[in-house]
Design a protein around this motif. Sequence first.
Motif: not given
Lengths: 227, 405
Positions: A90, A149-150, A153, A141, A146, A94
Amino acid sequence: MSLIEIKNIIKTYETGETSFRALDEVSLSINSGEFVAIMGASGSGKSTFMNMLGCLDKPTEGDYFLDGTDIMSLNSDELSKIRNLKLGFVFQGFNLISRTSALENVEMPMIYKGISLEKRIEKAKEMLKIVGLENREHHHPNQMSGGQQQRVAIARAIVNDAPIILADEPTGNLDTKTSIEIMNFFVELNEKKKKTIILVTHESEIAEYAKRIVKFRDGKIISDELK
Amino acid sequence: METLKIAIRSLKINKMRSILTSLGIIIGVSAVIIMLSVGEGAKGKISKDISSMGSNLLMVMSGASTSGGVRMNLGSQPTLTMKDAEAILKDCPSVLNVAPILSGNKQIIFANQNWSTGVYGITPSYLTIGLWEIEDGRAITEEDVKNTMKVAILGSTVVTNLFGDLDPIGRKIRIGGMPFKVIGILQSKGQSGMGQDRDDTVLIPITTAQKKLFGSDFPGVVKFINVQAKSEDSLYSAEDEIKALLKDRHNIGQNKEDDFTIRNFTEMMETVKKTVATMTLLLGSIASVSLLVGGIGIMNIMLVSVTERTKEIGIRMAIGAKAMDIRLQFLIEALLLSLAGGLVGVILGVSVSKIINLCSELTTIISPMSIFLSFGFSGLVGIGFGFYPAYKASLLNPIDALRYE
């Protein structure tokens, strides 16, 4: 033997005529199920150490055993396999593949593991559900926040059932609220799924989530404390 | 299989770029196919001409002599005779058959129609050697020749112009004012390779031509003798034998100019054929150059693509892609670009060849070989020019690639 066993590793970078020691005889062992935060200022060697841990780079000298495998003796393709099966990454940025849906991003590690399409989709959907993105499967994405997106991931990091998750400043690009959300995920993964989590950060509030804090300075470990 | 899907997806993402890149290959492949089909067409036409003319042919022409220092047309001086023809057949071991000819232009009249064309006085062997078939009626026989019959066989062009829809068999025509009976029609041969209408002809017995139509001071005079050699290999020996024989018969000394000329038609046609083959090769190679340029276009775009997607390569490597996976992904992308271009190029090339065939004078023949060749070559171009970018991508260091922005 511990899950991760590192003994006296040295990483030297040659920059022209001078050589620079980014890691200076670092030794560390991490057991299965631990939640470790690696801290240090920039240039302390923590990122270099993370790259070694993640098998993205090999130390110049020293020993590294991961789950009993001698990493030092592996070639780059064998390292790829280790990364694929044992490690989940991770990153701060990202690092999702753009113009590719969330589902396909999560699927990707399974492609290189050699899993059939059907099983991949099933598993990827399951993972996205775990991170709470079941209705974002076909978003790209750039259509996600954010935090989302994380979370994609993270789903990608755990999809191959890797025992270890390496998180390199995972909250660096996120606001405080989302950071807490993401960190709670890691805690949950650590406690419920018994994943070994290794977190690199320079923020002490983030490091507080971990059970063990290892501090780096000038390529050396200066403290290693259990909470 | 998976790699193929990844490759297709990334090509789809850059649709415009993929299409433009393939365009180089499309143009290259279709150019190769068109050029080769035009060449094949020309070659095929010439081959047909050669075989329809009759095989292993030599033509002996009278004349080529100087008359008071002035060079005359071939055949303008009646130096060959029936006796020469007979001697050639008898004394030259390499000769299979001879056909003496006396020809000239005459006005042909039927009812109120008239037509000017070449009238050929022949013997039956003319038909055999020249591979002429009788479509209707009968051929000229030895009897006709012996009895100086006023009979004629017409080519289809003459028939169309004089008779229209009427059946000419048995009708009387006037050749140079002399009445002749039409006894047969020749099967059409179409245009010769030189653009001559071979159906624009009238055949009559040679004796009739000599004695009645082209009144001459010399009995038994002929203008040409068509000679058929026994085989292709004996063409040259036949030529030498005839030369020696005629020099002897015509009393031509060592340093004197011959009063006849021998032409080797098969050889001439073969030369034309070879020239066309060379031209085809030349056109094909020029077209292949465009295929090569297309390949360089692919390489160029793949290199751009590798640089652009450095980060993606880093991510893929971090999550477990091996060097081979990365290499294959880019190689397959390049291969797809070139094969898709090749396929469209084949379709385009074949269509354009067909259109050329339909809409212009040129004959085109599309050989499966040219399709296979150009398509295969486009595949090779894809692998060849895709390899370096793919190799470059696989050599990236994951850490550096991940850091790339």
